[in-house]
Design an enzyme around this catalytic site. Sequence first.
Site, PDB file in Angstrom:
ATOM      1  N   ASN A   1      38.330  42.149  47.902  1.00 10.36           N
ATOM      2  CA  ASN A   1      38.190  41.824  46.486  1.00 10.36           C
ATOM      3  C   ASN A   1      39.430  41.048  46.053  1.00 10.36           C
ATOM      4  O   ASN A   1      40.564  41.547  46.159  1.00 10.36           O
ATOM      5  CB  ASN A   1      38.041  43.110  45.676  1.00 10.36           C
TER       6      ASN A   1
ATOM      7  N   ARG B   1      50.518  33.203  34.689  1.00  7.17           N
ATOM      8  CA  ARG B   1      51.384  32.056  34.413  1.00  7.17           C
ATOM      9  C   ARG B   1      50.614  30.782  34.116  1.00  7.17           C
ATOM     10  O   ARG B   1      51.240  29.747  33.823  1.00  7.17           O
ATOM     11  CB  ARG B   1      52.305  31.810  35.618  1.00  7.17           C
TER      12      ARG B   1
ATOM     13  N   HIS C   1      34.679  40.274  40.915  1.00  3.37           N
ATOM     14  CA  HIS C   1      34.084  41.060  39.836  1.00  3.37           C
ATOM     15  C   HIS C   1      34.462  40.401  38.508  1.00  3.37           C
ATOM     16  O   HIS C   1      35.403  40.817  37.840  1.00  3.37           O
ATOM     17  CB  HIS C   1      34.608  42.499  39.894  1.00  3.37           C
TER      18      HIS C   1
ATOM     19  N   ARG D   1      34.484  39.575  34.642  1.00  4.00           N
ATOM     20  CA  ARG D   1      34.197  40.341  33.426  1.00  4.00           C
ATOM     21  C   ARG D   1      34.103  39.371  32.254  1.00  4.00           C
ATOM     22  O   ARG D   1      34.617  38.248  32.318  1.00  4.00           O
ATOM     23  CB  ARG D   1      35.276  41.394  33.209  1.00  4.00           C
TER      24      ARG D   1
ATOM     25  N   HIS E   1      40.599  38.070  34.805  1.00  2.00           N
ATOM     26  CA  HIS E   1      41.052  37.759  36.164  1.00  2.00           C
ATOM     27  C   HIS E   1      40.125  36.690  36.756  1.00  2.00           C
ATOM     28  O   HIS E   1      40.421  35.511  36.613  1.00  2.00           O
ATOM     29  CB  HIS E   1      41.158  39.014  37.042  1.00  2.00           C
TER      30      HIS E   1
ATOM     31  N   GLU F   1      30.194  41.386  41.941  1.00  2.00           N
ATOM     32  CA  GLU F   1      30.006  42.651  41.240  1.00  2.00           C
ATOM     33  C   GLU F   1      29.995  42.414  39.734  1.00  2.00           C
ATOM     34  O   GLU F   1      30.659  41.497  39.241  1.00  2.00           O
ATOM     35  CB  GLU F   1      31.148  43.618  41.558  1.00  2.00           C
TER      36      GLU F   1
ATOM     37  N   THR G   1      39.049  49.088  34.754  1.00  2.59           N
ATOM     38  CA  THR G   1      38.421  48.986  36.064  1.00  2.59           C
ATOM     39  C   THR G   1      37.170  49.854  36.057  1.00  2.59           C
ATOM     40  O   THR G   1      36.933  50.605  35.112  1.00  2.59           O
ATOM     41  CB  THR G   1      39.395  49.439  37.173  1.00  2.59           C
TER      42      THR G   1
ATOM     43  N   HIS H   1      36.547  51.597  45.857  1.00  2.11           N
ATOM     44  CA  HIS H   1      37.405  52.022  44.760  1.00  2.11           C
ATOM     45  C   HIS H   1      38.486  52.974  45.280  1.00  2.11           C
ATOM     46  O   HIS H   1      38.194  54.071  45.741  1.00  2.11           O
ATOM     47  CB  HIS H   1      36.646  52.694  43.611  1.00  2.11           C
ATOM     48  N   ASP H   2      39.713  52.506  45.205  1.00  2.00           N
ATOM     49  CA  ASP H   2      40.909  53.264  45.577  1.00  2.00           C
ATOM     50  C   ASP H   2      40.970  53.624  47.059  1.00  2.00           C
ATOM     51  O   ASP H   2      41.704  54.537  47.453  1.00  2.00           O
ATOM     52  CB  ASP H   2      41.055  54.526  44.726  1.00  2.00           C
TER      53      ASP H   2
ATOM     54  N   GLY I   1      40.344  45.858  47.140  1.00  2.00           N
ATOM     55  CA  GLY I   1      41.141  44.816  46.507  1.00  2.00           C
ATOM     56  C   GLY I   1      42.530  45.274  46.148  1.00  2.00           C
ATOM     57  O   GLY I   1      43.521  44.844  46.737  1.00  2.00           O
ATOM     58  N   HIS I   2      42.638  46.182  45.175  1.00  2.00           N
ATOM     59  CA  HIS I   2      43.943  46.544  44.611  1.00  2.00           C
ATOM     60  C   HIS I   2      44.924  47.020  45.672  1.00  2.00           C
ATOM     61  O   HIS I   2      46.052  46.530  45.761  1.00  2.00           O
ATOM     62  CB  HIS I   2      43.760  47.613  43.533  1.00  2.00           C
TER      63      HIS I   2
END
Length: 238
Positions: free
Chosen positions: A7, A18, A43, A45, A50, A70, A101, A191-192, A214-215
């Site tokens: 992700n 920036r 994903h 939104r 992002h 997503e 999230t 997720h996580d 991703g994160h």
Amino acid sequence: MTRLSVNINKIATLRNARGGNNPDLIKVAQDCERFGAQGITVHPRPDERHIRYRDVYELKEVVSTEFNIEGNPSEEKFVKLVLDVRPEQVTLVPDALGAITSNAGWDTVGNRDRLSRWIESFRSAGIRVSVFVNPDPGMVEGAKLAGADRVELYTEPYAAGYHADRGKAVAPFVEAAKTARDTGLGLNAGHDLDLDNLAFLKNNIPWLDEVSIGHALISDALYYGLENVIPMYLRQLQ
């Protein structure tokens, strides 16, 4: 082998901080594939904080592995985007407007009619449909009845409980995964998930088709470098 989809939302977040085009989202996606990723996930939104909608159109032109989009199909703009781009997979997520999230899966029983309409529309366009669900066999069965091809298990509760009691943390996910297998659904997770907890999940659910990360992966890349960290995650899935 369980596939790794990266992700790249966090890359877009850094770029947007920036303005301009540094880091170059398109190049990062291509590099992720070059370093071994078997898919790219985005994903978008509604506020485009992002991933921007135009990013998705541009990524479709260059992604050579599996492209996964997503989002919440309640947004008409999202539905149009997916039908325009026609990725290999769309993952339906019940995000609330303004949510930082994803934080819950679908109530696939209460939303069966709505989900069925969206799923039929996407599948008619040749797109595989995955539905984001909590680790609840009833919600997995509901996704099947709505016509989904796969479910994606929302793994934040697993990650939160992993260090205290990993056996207890993974147990409901194994049960939900068995339901998916028994009903003929493909199985994703996300997720996580990270370098600490990923292998244990895979070892307990060896028929897992795909994870979307991703994160944690992008955070680890700050220390290890993107070229190194993608193979590190792939090794956890072997």
